[in-house]
Design an enzyme around this catalytic site. Structure first.
Site, PDB file in Angstrom:
ATOM      1  N   HIS A 130      -0.965  -0.847   3.601  1.00 46.62           N
ATOM      2  CA  HIS A 130      -1.538  -1.904   4.452  1.00 46.62           C
ATOM      3  C   HIS A 130      -0.436  -2.905   4.787  1.00 46.62           C
ATOM      4  CE1 HIS A 130      -4.591  -5.526   4.551  1.00 46.62           C
ATOM      5  NE2 HIS A 130      -4.069  -5.283   5.740  1.00 46.62           N
ATOM      6  N   ASP A 132     -11.572  -4.469   2.829  1.00 47.84           N
ATOM      7  CA  ASP A 132     -10.493  -5.009   1.990  1.00 47.84           C
ATOM      8  C   ASP A 132     -10.705  -6.497   1.745  1.00 47.84           C
ATOM      9  OD1 ASP A 132      -8.162  -5.393   0.610  1.00 47.84           O
ATOM     10  OD2 ASP A 132      -6.831  -4.924   2.297  1.00 47.84           O
TER      11      ASP A 132
HETATM   12  C1  DX5 Z   1      -5.453  -9.134   0.665  1.00 49.82           C
HETATM   13  C2  DX5 Z   1      -5.101  -7.688   0.385  1.00 49.82           C
HETATM   14  C3  DX5 Z   1      -6.105  -7.001  -0.475  1.00 49.82           C
HETATM   15  C4  DX5 Z   1      -6.244  -7.578  -1.857  1.00 49.82           C
HETATM   16  C5  DX5 Z   1      -7.632  -7.342  -2.328  1.00 49.82           C
HETATM   17  O1  DX5 Z   1      -4.551  -9.649   1.581  1.00 49.82           O
HETATM   18  O2  DX5 Z   1      -4.997  -6.973   1.582  1.00 49.82           O
HETATM   19  O3  DX5 Z   1      -5.847  -5.598  -0.538  1.00 49.82           O
HETATM   20  O4  DX5 Z   1      -5.350  -7.038  -2.775  1.00 49.82           O
HETATM   21  O5  DX5 Z   1      -7.757  -7.997  -3.545  1.00 49.82           O
HETATM   22  P1  DX5 Z   1      -9.160  -8.348  -4.181  1.00 49.82           P
HETATM   23  O6  DX5 Z   1      -9.898  -7.065  -4.362  1.00 49.82           O
HETATM   24  O7  DX5 Z   1      -8.775  -8.997  -5.463  1.00 49.82           O
HETATM   25  O8  DX5 Z   1      -9.855  -9.268  -3.215  1.00 49.82           O
HETATM   26 ZN    ZN Z   2      -4.925  -4.705   1.550  1.00 42.65          ZN
END
Ligand code: DX5
Ligand code: ZN
Length: 225
Positions: free
Chosen positions: A70, A176
C-alpha cells in the site's frame, strides 16, 4: 493468485516489531494470515515515514502468501519499477496521489503486478468509476492514512456503492483502518472481502508468543462471517 470473494485477513506490519519484520511475517502467516499488508509512507503524501523498496524486497523472502503493498506516497510512477523488482504481488496507489491514476494503474499492471487503487475517507466512490477495468483491488480507507491504531470511520455506504459499481469484475474490495471484531461485520456486510488489520491482529502477541495473533485473526474472521 486466483480470485475469490471469501474473507481474507491481511495483517498490517505497521503494528509489528520494526526490528523483527521477517520473524513477524512468518509468525503471523503461521497463525493464519491470508495476505501480508505493507504500508509504505513518504512523510509527504502522509505525515509519517516508514520504509521503501529495499525493505519490501527483504520481506519478499519471508512472505509466502500475498505481498500487498500500500503506497502512501506521491508521486507514485517513478517508483513502480522498484516495487516490481522488490516482488510486490499487489501494488496500490492512492487516487489522491496525482492527476494521472489511469496511467499509474496501467503502469503497475504493465510492470507485472496486480493494481490497486485506494480512496481516502473524503474521496467519493465515483472517483474510481472510470478505472475499474484497470484495477484488481479497490482499497477503502476507514481512517485518514498515516498511522495505525486510529478510530474506524464508517464508510459502509461507500463500500456498498463500490460493490455495485464493480459488479462481476474480478476486483477485490479491501478495507484499511480501524478494523477489529466490532467493525469487521459492518464492512463485510457492505461487500468487502479483504480486511487489513494492524493493531487488532498484533495486539497481545509477539514472535516469542504468537498464539494471540492466531486468536485475533480467527476472531476477526468469525466476526466478518
Ligand atoms: C494506515 C495504514 C493501515 C494501518 C492500519 O495509514 O494504511 O494499514 O496500519 O492499522 P490499524 O488496523 O491499527 O488501524
Ligand atoms: Zn495500509
Amino acid at each position: 493468485m486466483t480470485f475469490d470473494r471469501s474473507i481474507k485477513i491481511a495483517p498490517s506490519i505497521l503494528a509489528a516489531d520494526f526490528a523483527n519484520f521477517g520473524a513477524e511475517v512468518q509468525a503471523v502467516e503461521a497463525e493464519g494470515a491470508d495476505w501480508i499488508h505493507i504500508d509504505v509512507m513518504d512523510g509527504h503524501f502522509v505525515p509519517n515515514l516508514t520504509f521503501g523498496p529495499p525493505m519490501v524486497k527483504a520481506l519478499r523472502h519471508h512472505v509466502t502468501t500475498v505481498m500487498d503493498v500500500h503506497l502512501m506516497i506521491a508521486p507514485v510512477d517513478p517508483y513502480i519499477e522498484a516495487y516490481a523488482e522488490a516482488g510486490a504481488d499487489i501494488l496500490t496507489a492512492h487516487v489522491e496521489a496525482g492527476p494521472h491514476i489511469h496511467r499509474t494503474l496501467q503502469a503497475i499492471r504493465g510492470a507485472g503486478m496486480k493494481a490497486g487503487v485506494a480512496l481516502n475517507p473524503g474521496t467519493p466512490a465515483s472517483s474510481v468509476a472510470h478505472v475499474l477495468d484497470l484495477c484488481d483491488l479497490v482499497c477503502v480507507m476507514t481512517v485518514n492514512p498515516g498511522f495505525g491504531g486510529q478510530s474506524f470511520i464508517d464508510m459502509s455506504s461507500k463500500i456498498a456503492e463500490l460493490r455495485a459499481m464493480i459488479g462481476d469484475r474480478e476486483v477485490h474490495i479491501e478495507i484499511d483502518g480501524g478494523v477489529d471484531v466490532g467493525t469487521a461485520p459492518l464492512v463485510a456486510q457492505a461487500g468487502a472481502d479483504v480486511l487489513v488489520a494492524g493493531s487488532a491482529v498484533f495486539r497481545g502477541g509477539s514472535v516469542e508468543d504468537p498464539a494471540p495473533y492466531g486468536e485475533n485473526i480467527r476472531a476477526i474472521r468469525a466476526a466478518a462471517a
